[in-house]
Design an enzyme around this catalytic site. Structure first.
Site, PDB file in Angstrom:
ATOM      1  N   HIS A   1       0.812  -1.146   0.033  1.00 29.66           N
ATOM      2  CA  HIS A   1       0.046  -0.103   0.089  1.00 29.66           C
ATOM      3  C   HIS A   1       0.899   1.274   0.112  1.00 29.66           C
ATOM      4  O   HIS A   1       0.569   2.335  -0.675  1.00 29.66           O
ATOM      5  CB  HIS A   1      -0.854  -0.004   1.263  1.00 29.66           C
ATOM      6  CG  HIS A   1      -1.847  -1.001   1.381  1.00 29.66           C
ATOM      7  ND1 HIS A   1      -2.228  -1.669   2.365  1.00 29.66           N
ATOM      8  CD2 HIS A   1      -2.898  -1.510   0.532  1.00 29.66           C
ATOM      9  CE1 HIS A   1      -3.124  -2.830   2.317  1.00 29.66           C
ATOM     10  NE2 HIS A   1      -3.674  -2.397   0.995  1.00 29.66           N
TER      11      HIS A   1
ATOM     12  N   SER B   1      -2.874  -7.541   3.078  1.00 31.03           N
ATOM     13  CA  SER B   1      -2.982  -7.412   4.489  1.00 31.03           C
ATOM     14  C   SER B   1      -3.130  -8.716   5.022  1.00 31.03           C
ATOM     15  O   SER B   1      -3.005  -9.062   6.276  1.00 31.03           O
ATOM     16  CB  SER B   1      -4.144  -6.342   4.799  1.00 31.03           C
ATOM     17  OG  SER B   1      -4.015  -5.148   4.346  1.00 31.03           O
TER      18      SER B   1
ATOM     19  N   LYS C   1     -16.828  -6.990   6.480  1.00 30.01           N
ATOM     20  CA  LYS C   1     -15.548  -7.578   7.096  1.00 30.01           C
ATOM     21  C   LYS C   1     -15.403  -7.341   8.421  1.00 30.01           C
ATOM     22  O   LYS C   1     -16.202  -6.353   9.263  1.00 30.01           O
ATOM     23  CB  LYS C   1     -14.346  -6.604   6.228  1.00 30.01           C
ATOM     24  CG  LYS C   1     -14.379  -6.985   4.798  1.00 30.01           C
ATOM     25  CD  LYS C   1     -13.111  -6.580   4.184  1.00 30.01           C
ATOM     26  CE  LYS C   1     -12.836  -6.981   2.804  1.00 30.01           C
ATOM     27  NZ  LYS C   1     -11.620  -6.283   2.348  1.00 30.01           N
TER      28      LYS C   1
ATOM     29  N   ARG D   1      -1.857  -6.274  -8.382  1.00 27.73           N
ATOM     30  CA  ARG D   1      -0.671  -7.179  -8.128  1.00 27.73           C
ATOM     31  C   ARG D   1      -0.560  -8.327  -9.157  1.00 27.73           C
ATOM     32  O   ARG D   1      -0.287  -7.914 -10.325  1.00 27.73           O
ATOM     33  CB  ARG D   1      -0.628  -7.595  -6.657  1.00 27.73           C
ATOM     34  CG  ARG D   1      -0.685  -6.349  -5.627  1.00 27.73           C
ATOM     35  CD  ARG D   1      -1.109  -6.938  -4.493  1.00 27.73           C
ATOM     36  NE  ARG D   1      -2.324  -7.213  -4.423  1.00 27.73           N
ATOM     37  CZ  ARG D   1      -2.957  -7.722  -3.002  1.00 27.73           C
ATOM     38  NH1 ARG D   1      -2.654  -7.705  -2.110  1.00 27.73           N
ATOM     39  NH2 ARG D   1      -4.249  -8.065  -3.531  1.00 27.73           N
TER      40      ARG D   1
END
Ligand code: PNS
Length: 162
Positions: free
Chosen positions: A18, A129, A42, A91
């Site tokens: 990040h 993460s 979440k 990514r």
């Protein structure tokens, strides 16, 4: 007029990946707002305000970067801030479907909406993460993966939780 970019995400916690993307966005735009989403689906390990504070720590010294939080639709936040684009890190190929779905759905709702995808350095290519949380949960060394300034906070939170 300042060209503002929004960098949205869950940031639970912010990783080197990040930070890498935020740096790149800050080089490209006049102002970058890193915004933490209050996603009700979440169950984050850090509260919204804690995540904002961790990002502020990491972004200290980046003069054109602000940190904020939001709930609701991202396009509403983008309109409110008069931003020209959102920036997301792309990514591996595995990100592609999810990111494309979001970018195109957002554009359907807001036709002049642009998503800019940036690629992190190869070191941060497979970082997420959730991987950081898993390593910390089992007592692994997270120092290669998260900014130094927040390592202890992540380790301590995972100790409290597990
Ligand atoms: O870090 P993440 O999980 O990739 O971030 C996802 C985020 C916060 C960008 C996304 O969930 C989001 O935009 N949430 C806000 C709700 C919204 O606008 N949903 C419609 C997007 S298609």
């Amino acid at each position: 007029m300042a060209r503002i970019a929004i960098c949205p995400g869950s940031f639970d916690p912010i990783t080197n990946g990040h930070e890498d993307i935020i740096h790149r966005a800050a080089d490209l735009f006049d102002k970058v707002i890193v915004v933490v989403s209050a996603n009700p689906d979440k169950h984050p390990i850090f509260s919204l305000d804690e995540r904002v504070s961790l990002i502020q720590t990491v972004c200290e010294g980046m003069d054109n970067v602000e940190v904020d939080k939001f709930s609701g639709l991202l396009i509403d936040y983008v309109k409110k801030k008069d931003a020209v684009a959102i920036v997301k890190g792309l990514r591996a190929v595995s990100d592609f479907d999810y990111e494309f779905q979001m970018a195109l759905t957002n554009r359907r709702m807001m036709p002049d909406f642009e998503t800019v995808f940036l690629t992190p350095s190869s070191d941060n290519m497979y970082l997420s993460s959730s991987v950081v949380r898993q390593i910390a949960q089992f007592g692994g060394d997270i120092r290669p993966f998260v900014p130094t300034a927040i390592v202890d906070k992540v380790v301590n939170r995972m100790r409290e939780k597990f």
